[in-house]
Motif scaffolding. Structure first.
Motif, PDB file in Angstrom:
ATOM      1  N   PHE A 154       0.816  -1.216   0.000  1.00 18.54           N
ATOM      2  CA  PHE A 154       0.000   0.000   0.000  1.00 18.54           C
ATOM      3  C   PHE A 154       0.850   1.267   0.000  1.00 18.54           C
ATOM      4  CE2 PHE A 154      -4.167   1.541   0.236  1.00 18.54           C
ATOM      5  CZ  PHE A 154      -4.313   2.505   1.220  1.00 18.54           C
ATOM      6  N   ALA A 155       1.908   1.284   0.777  1.00 13.85           N
ATOM      7  CA  ALA A 155       2.697   2.502   0.968  1.00 13.85           C
ATOM      8  C   ALA A 155       3.497   2.890  -0.267  1.00 13.85           C
ATOM      9  CB  ALA A 155       3.625   2.336   2.158  1.00 13.85           C
ATOM     10  N   GLU A 156       3.590   2.012  -1.260  1.00 17.32           N
ATOM     11  CA  GLU A 156       4.374   2.309  -2.464  1.00 17.32           C
ATOM     12  C   GLU A 156       3.514   2.907  -3.572  1.00 17.32           C
ATOM     13  OE1 GLU A 156       6.238  -1.379  -3.484  1.00 17.32           O
ATOM     14  OE2 GLU A 156       7.809  -1.161  -1.968  1.00 17.32           O
ATOM     15  N   TYR A 157       2.239   3.081  -3.306  1.00 17.91           N
ATOM     16  CA  TYR A 157       1.311   3.494  -4.354  1.00 17.91           C
ATOM     17  C   TYR A 157       0.564   4.762  -3.972  1.00 17.91           C
ATOM     18  CZ  TYR A 157       1.905  -0.958  -6.716  1.00 17.91           C
ATOM     19  OH  TYR A 157       2.437  -2.025  -7.390  1.00 17.91           O
ATOM     20  N   ALA A 158       0.167   5.499  -4.990  1.00 13.47           N
ATOM     21  CA  ALA A 158      -0.874   6.496  -4.830  1.00 13.47           C
ATOM     22  C   ALA A 158      -2.183   5.804  -5.185  1.00 13.47           C
ATOM     23  CB  ALA A 158      -0.647   7.685  -5.756  1.00 13.47           C
ATOM     24  N   ILE A 159      -3.199   6.064  -4.392  1.00 16.41           N
ATOM     25  CA  ILE A 159      -4.470   5.373  -4.588  1.00 16.41           C
ATOM     26  C   ILE A 159      -5.592   6.394  -4.494  1.00 16.41           C
ATOM     27  CG2 ILE A 159      -4.616   4.791  -2.132  1.00 16.41           C
ATOM     28  CD1 ILE A 159      -5.950   2.137  -3.000  1.00 16.41           C
ATOM     29  N   GLY A 160      -6.614   6.193  -5.285  1.00 23.71           N
ATOM     30  CA  GLY A 160      -7.713   7.152  -5.252  1.00 23.71           C
ATOM     31  C   GLY A 160      -8.828   6.757  -6.194  1.00 23.71           C
ATOM     32  N   TRP A 161      -9.445   7.766  -6.805  1.00 23.00           N
ATOM     33  CA  TRP A 161     -10.662   7.538  -7.562  1.00 23.00           C
ATOM     34  C   TRP A 161     -10.613   8.180  -8.944  1.00 23.00           C
ATOM     35  CZ3 TRP A 161     -14.321   4.379  -5.415  1.00 23.00           C
ATOM     36  CH2 TRP A 161     -14.145   4.074  -4.075  1.00 23.00           C
ATOM     37  N   VAL A 162     -11.091   7.408  -9.887  1.00 23.00           N
ATOM     38  CA  VAL A 162     -11.261   7.847 -11.270  1.00 23.00           C
ATOM     39  C   VAL A 162     -12.733   7.660 -11.600  1.00 23.00           C
ATOM     40  CG1 VAL A 162     -10.667   7.375 -13.681  1.00 23.00           C
ATOM     41  CG2 VAL A 162      -8.907   7.190 -11.893  1.00 23.00           C
ATOM     42  N   ARG A 163     -13.333   8.618 -12.276  1.00 26.37           N
ATOM     43  CA  ARG A 163     -14.746   8.479 -12.623  1.00 26.37           C
ATOM     44  C   ARG A 163     -14.940   8.573 -14.127  1.00 26.37           C
ATOM     45  NH1 ARG A 163     -17.398  14.139 -10.253  1.00 26.37           N
ATOM     46  NH2 ARG A 163     -16.462  15.550 -11.808  1.00 26.37           N
ATOM     47  N   GLN A 164     -16.040   7.971 -14.568  1.00 28.89           N
ATOM     48  CA  GLN A 164     -16.387   8.026 -15.981  1.00 28.89           C
ATOM     49  C   GLN A 164     -17.884   8.245 -16.110  1.00 28.89           C
ATOM     50  OE1 GLN A 164     -15.229   4.638 -18.418  1.00 28.89           O
ATOM     51  NE2 GLN A 164     -15.136   5.973 -20.215  1.00 28.89           N
ATOM     52  N   ALA A 165     -18.237   9.394 -16.642  1.00 27.57           N
ATOM     53  CA  ALA A 165     -19.629   9.711 -16.906  1.00 27.57           C
ATOM     54  C   ALA A 165     -20.027   9.147 -18.264  1.00 27.57           C
ATOM     55  CB  ALA A 165     -19.829  11.222 -16.879  1.00 27.57           C
ATOM     56  N   PRO A 166     -21.301   8.929 -18.497  1.00 20.88           N
ATOM     57  CA  PRO A 166     -21.753   8.387 -19.788  1.00 20.88           C
ATOM     58  C   PRO A 166     -21.267   9.241 -20.958  1.00 20.88           C
ATOM     59  CG  PRO A 166     -23.551   8.367 -18.203  1.00 20.88           C
ATOM     60  CD  PRO A 166     -22.427   9.118 -17.558  1.00 20.88           C
ATOM     61  N   GLY A 167     -20.625   8.595 -21.922  1.00 21.44           N
ATOM     62  CA  GLY A 167     -20.156   9.290 -23.101  1.00 21.44           C
ATOM     63  C   GLY A 167     -18.925  10.149 -22.905  1.00 21.44           C
ATOM     64  N   GLU A 168     -18.330  10.083 -21.724  1.00 23.74           N
ATOM     65  CA  GLU A 168     -17.172  10.918 -21.425  1.00 23.74           C
ATOM     66  C   GLU A 168     -15.932  10.050 -21.189  1.00 23.74           C
ATOM     67  OE1 GLU A 168     -19.427  14.314 -21.802  1.00 23.74           O
ATOM     68  OE2 GLU A 168     -17.259  14.243 -21.400  1.00 23.74           O
ATOM     69  N   GLU A 169     -14.775  10.691 -21.249  1.00 22.02           N
ATOM     70  CA  GLU A 169     -13.541  10.002 -20.909  1.00 22.02           C
ATOM     71  C   GLU A 169     -13.394   9.905 -19.396  1.00 22.02           C
ATOM     72  OE1 GLU A 169     -10.830  11.293 -24.785  1.00 22.02           O
ATOM     73  OE2 GLU A 169     -10.286  11.962 -22.773  1.00 22.02           O
ATOM     74  N   ARG A 170     -12.563   8.984 -18.982  1.00 24.70           N
ATOM     75  CA  ARG A 170     -12.316   8.838 -17.546  1.00 24.70           C
ATOM     76  C   ARG A 170     -11.576  10.066 -17.023  1.00 24.70           C
ATOM     77  NH1 ARG A 170     -11.030   2.433 -16.189  1.00 24.70           N
ATOM     78  NH2 ARG A 170     -13.017   1.664 -17.033  1.00 24.70           N
ATOM     79  N   GLU A 171     -11.928  10.453 -15.812  1.00 24.89           N
ATOM     80  CA  GLU A 171     -11.335  11.620 -15.165  1.00 24.89           C
ATOM     81  C   GLU A 171     -10.719  11.183 -13.840  1.00 24.89           C
ATOM     82  OE1 GLU A 171     -14.180  14.462 -13.736  1.00 24.89           O
ATOM     83  OE2 GLU A 171     -12.686  16.026 -13.391  1.00 24.89           O
ATOM     84  N   ALA A 172      -9.435  11.501 -13.653  1.00 26.91           N
ATOM     85  CA  ALA A 172      -8.765  11.207 -12.385  1.00 26.91           C
ATOM     86  C   ALA A 172      -9.207  12.252 -11.371  1.00 26.91           C
ATOM     87  CB  ALA A 172      -7.258  11.219 -12.575  1.00 26.91           C
ATOM     88  N   VAL A 173     -10.041  11.860 -10.453  1.00 21.31           N
ATOM     89  CA  VAL A 173     -10.725  12.797  -9.567  1.00 21.31           C
ATOM     90  C   VAL A 173      -9.872  13.186  -8.363  1.00 21.31           C
ATOM     91  CG1 VAL A 173     -12.694  13.000  -7.987  1.00 21.31           C
ATOM     92  CG2 VAL A 173     -13.007  11.978 -10.251  1.00 21.31           C
ATOM     93  N   SER A 174      -9.322  12.179  -7.692  1.00 21.78           N
ATOM     94  CA  SER A 174      -8.625  12.461  -6.446  1.00 21.78           C
ATOM     95  C   SER A 174      -7.734  11.292  -6.096  1.00 21.78           C
ATOM     96  CB  SER A 174      -9.643  12.682  -5.313  1.00 21.78           C
ATOM     97  OG  SER A 174      -8.992  12.918  -4.080  1.00 21.78           O
ATOM     98  N   CYS A 175      -6.612  11.589  -5.457  1.00 23.28           N
ATOM     99  CA  CYS A 175      -5.747  10.510  -4.991  1.00 23.28           C
ATOM    100  C   CYS A 175      -5.013  10.938  -3.727  1.00 23.28           C
ATOM    101  CB  CYS A 175      -4.736  10.078  -6.050  1.00 23.28           C
ATOM    102  SG  CYS A 175      -3.356  11.222  -6.271  1.00 23.28           S
ATOM    103  N   ILE A 176      -4.449   9.949  -3.062  1.00 25.53           N
ATOM    104  CA  ILE A 176      -3.636  10.206  -1.890  1.00 25.53           C
ATOM    105  C   ILE A 176      -2.375   9.374  -1.995  1.00 25.53           C
ATOM    106  CG2 ILE A 176      -4.815   8.430  -0.518  1.00 25.53           C
ATOM    107  CD1 ILE A 176      -4.420  10.317   1.922  1.00 25.53           C
ATOM    108  N   GLY A 177      -1.239   9.985  -1.677  1.00 23.51           N
ATOM    109  CA  GLY A 177       0.002   9.251  -1.571  1.00 23.51           C
ATOM    110  C   GLY A 177       0.032   8.588  -0.214  1.00 23.51           C
ATOM    111  N   THR A 178      -0.065   7.284  -0.167  1.00 20.72           N
ATOM    112  CA  THR A 178      -0.253   6.628   1.124  1.00 20.72           C
ATOM    113  C   THR A 178       0.993   6.673   1.989  1.00 20.72           C
ATOM    114  OG1 THR A 178       0.196   4.526   0.037  1.00 20.72           O
ATOM    115  CG2 THR A 178      -2.106   5.127   0.344  1.00 20.72           C
ATOM    116  N   SER A 179       2.143   6.974   1.415  1.00 21.07           N
ATOM    117  CA  SER A 179       3.357   7.077   2.233  1.00 21.07           C
ATOM    118  C   SER A 179       3.500   8.461   2.852  1.00 21.07           C
ATOM    119  CB  SER A 179       4.596   6.765   1.393  1.00 21.07           C
ATOM    120  OG  SER A 179       4.707   7.693   0.335  1.00 21.07           O
ATOM    121  N   ASP A 180       3.001   9.493   2.182  1.00 26.18           N
ATOM    122  CA  ASP A 180       3.188  10.847   2.704  1.00 26.18           C
ATOM    123  C   ASP A 180       1.880  11.568   3.013  1.00 26.18           C
ATOM    124  OD1 ASP A 180       4.193  12.046  -0.598  1.00 26.18           O
ATOM    125  OD2 ASP A 180       2.237  11.428   0.166  1.00 26.18           O
ATOM    126  N   GLY A 181       0.759  10.982   2.625  1.00 23.88           N
ATOM    127  CA  GLY A 181      -0.534  11.571   2.931  1.00 23.88           C
ATOM    128  C   GLY A 181      -0.914  12.763   2.084  1.00 23.88           C
TER     129      GLY A 181
END
Length: 124
Positions: A29-56
């Protein structure tokens, strides 16, 4: 086996709130940034938010800044990321995917792992 399991999607009225959770396992877990990507109908995926689990350190797309809050927790080997979504509007309607990228390259094409997605629908 890597797993990202989302929960918490649903239907809410405009102005309401939802909380998404992602339970992560099978990687360091600590080696990755993890978060959320969303995709609305007919749209491209959007990287919404993330957190660096090692540094917060957190990142928010301009479209959700000051409305969404990301946090992470580790408890007895269970690693979870939460996305608190407030002041939701119909433009937030999308499938929300939990995603993880090694290091800190947070953009859609860099993701190493993906969850199955959870639907968020905001009615007007």
């Amino acid at each position: 086996e890597v797993q990202l399991v989302e929960s918490g999607g649903g239907l809410v009225q405009a102005g309401g709130s939802l909380r998404l959770s992602c339970a992560a396992s099978g990687f360091t877990f600590a080696e990755y940034a993890i978060g959320w990507v969303r995709q609305a109908p007919g749209e491209e995926r959007e990287a919404v938010s993330c957190i660096g689990t090692s540094d917060g350190i957190t990142y928010y797309a301009d479209s959700v800044k000051d409305r969404f809050t990301l946090s992470s927790s580790s408890d007895n080997g269970k690693n979870t990321v939460h996305l608190q979504m407030d002041s939701l509007n119909p433009e937030d309607t999308a499938v929300y995917y939990c995603a993880a990228t090694y290091g800190s390259s947070w953009f859609v094409g860099a993701m190493d792992y993906w969850g199955q997605g959870t639907q968020v629908t905001v009615s007007s």
